[in-house]
Design a protein around this motif. Sequence first.
Motif, short mmCIF file in Angstrom:
data_model
loop_
_atom_site.label_atom_id
_atom_site.label_comp_id
_atom_site.label_asym_id
_atom_site.label_seq_id
_atom_site.Cartn_x
_atom_site.Cartn_y
_atom_site.Cartn_z
N GLY A 1 34.49 -10.34 14.54
CA GLY A 1 33.56 -11.43 14.23
C GLY A 1 34.24 -12.64 13.64
O GLY A 1 35.47 -12.76 13.63
N ARG A 2 33.40 -13.53 13.11
CA ARG A 2 33.89 -14.80 12.56
C ARG A 2 33.95 -14.74 11.04
O ARG A 2 33.05 -14.19 10.38
CB ARG A 2 32.98 -15.95 13.01
CG ARG A 2 33.06 -16.16 14.52
CD ARG A 2 32.35 -17.38 14.98
NE ARG A 2 30.94 -17.35 14.61
CZ ARG A 2 30.09 -18.32 14.82
NH1 ARG A 2 30.49 -19.43 15.38
NH2 ARG A 2 28.84 -18.22 14.47
N ASP B 1 31.09 -15.52 8.24
CA ASP B 1 29.81 -15.06 8.78
C ASP B 1 29.81 -13.54 8.78
O ASP B 1 29.26 -12.90 7.89
CB ASP B 1 29.62 -15.63 10.19
CG ASP B 1 28.22 -15.39 10.74
OD1 ASP B 1 27.36 -14.90 10.00
OD2 ASP B 1 28.00 -15.71 11.94
N ASP B 2 30.49 -12.93 9.75
CA ASP B 2 30.57 -11.47 9.87
C ASP B 2 31.67 -10.86 9.01
O ASP B 2 31.64 -9.67 8.71
CB ASP B 2 30.84 -11.07 11.33
CG ASP B 2 29.93 -11.77 12.30
OD1 ASP B 2 28.71 -11.66 12.13
OD2 ASP B 2 30.44 -12.43 13.23
N ALA C 1 39.01 -17.11 13.64
CA ALA C 1 37.67 -17.27 14.20
C ALA C 1 36.76 -17.60 13.03
O ALA C 1 36.57 -16.79 12.13
CB ALA C 1 37.23 -15.99 14.90
N SER C 2 36.22 -18.81 13.03
CA SER C 2 35.54 -19.34 11.84
C SER C 2 34.08 -19.68 12.11
O SER C 2 33.76 -20.31 13.11
CB SER C 2 36.26 -20.61 11.36
OG SER C 2 37.61 -20.33 11.08
N ALA C 3 33.25 -19.29 11.17
CA ALA C 3 31.85 -19.71 11.20
C ALA C 3 31.78 -21.19 10.86
O ALA C 3 32.67 -21.73 10.18
CB ALA C 3 31.04 -18.90 10.19
N GLN D 1 40.81 -21.49 6.09
CA GLN D 1 41.76 -20.90 7.03
C GLN D 1 43.15 -20.78 6.40
O GLN D 1 43.86 -19.81 6.65
CB GLN D 1 41.84 -21.74 8.31
CG GLN D 1 40.61 -21.71 9.17
CD GLN D 1 39.52 -22.70 8.76
OE1 GLN D 1 39.67 -23.45 7.80
NE2 GLN D 1 38.42 -22.70 9.50
N GLY E 1 41.08 -23.22 12.65
CA GLY E 1 39.78 -22.57 12.82
C GLY E 1 39.32 -22.73 14.26
O GLY E 1 39.36 -23.82 14.81
N ALA F 1 36.37 -21.13 17.43
CA ALA F 1 35.03 -20.54 17.59
C ALA F 1 35.09 -19.04 17.85
O ALA F 1 34.24 -18.30 17.37
CB ALA F 1 34.29 -21.23 18.73
N ALA F 2 36.10 -18.58 18.60
CA ALA F 2 36.20 -17.15 18.91
C ALA F 2 37.63 -16.84 19.32
O ALA F 2 38.38 -17.73 19.74
CB ALA F 2 35.25 -16.79 20.04
N PRO G 1 39.00 -11.39 14.19
CA PRO G 1 38.82 -12.55 13.32
C PRO G 1 40.08 -13.41 13.17
O PRO G 1 40.00 -14.58 12.81
CB PRO G 1 38.44 -11.96 11.97
CG PRO G 1 38.47 -10.49 12.12
CD PRO G 1 38.87 -10.14 13.49
#
Length: 182
Positions: free
Chosen positions: A70-71, A74-75, A117-119, A125, A151, A153-154, A160
């Motif tokens: 996940g990010r 967030d996750d 991977a950043s929300a 970072q 950073g 998106a995915a 992560p």
Amino acid sequence: MIPFVLASERTARMTNQHPGVDDRLALAGQAAPTGPTSVRAAISLCREINGQLVLAGQVARRDGNLLAEGRVGDDVDLSTAQACARQCALNLLEAARAHLGTLERVRSVLKLAVYVASAPGFTEQHLVADAASIVMAEVIEGELPVRIAIGVAALPLASPVEIEATFELAGPEAPSPTGPRG
């Protein structure tokens, strides 16, 4: 916050018995014993060129499983992301050792590129990347690498963190013209 000790301070604290680079890797963490492998046949893990070893990005896998998915922000929380960065660094070192046979040829870590991977709104970072820099400094010693923390998106497999590296290599030892000295 992660404690950071410069290589010179760490060396001064060590006993008379100074461990080699491969020994410091074992002390730094539990990386896969055979080194990471690529799940894709279309890429190479390492490429040695002009006295440098360029390593493909490594995700945070241990024993075949991602440490988290996940990010970050967030996750995944910051401390878990830092653990992921440490594992990525260990995987890079294992890939280098698998390619070279030993880490003794690694003179320094020239560059780390750390992808997180950043929300939306996550802006730490650099703190995730610090964890990888510390592992490299503990194992390789010497100057800290040039580093970028980005950073995104995915990342592949929902990891992560993904990190790529460039190492400076020492040349292979030339045999003595008179043979071993006793």
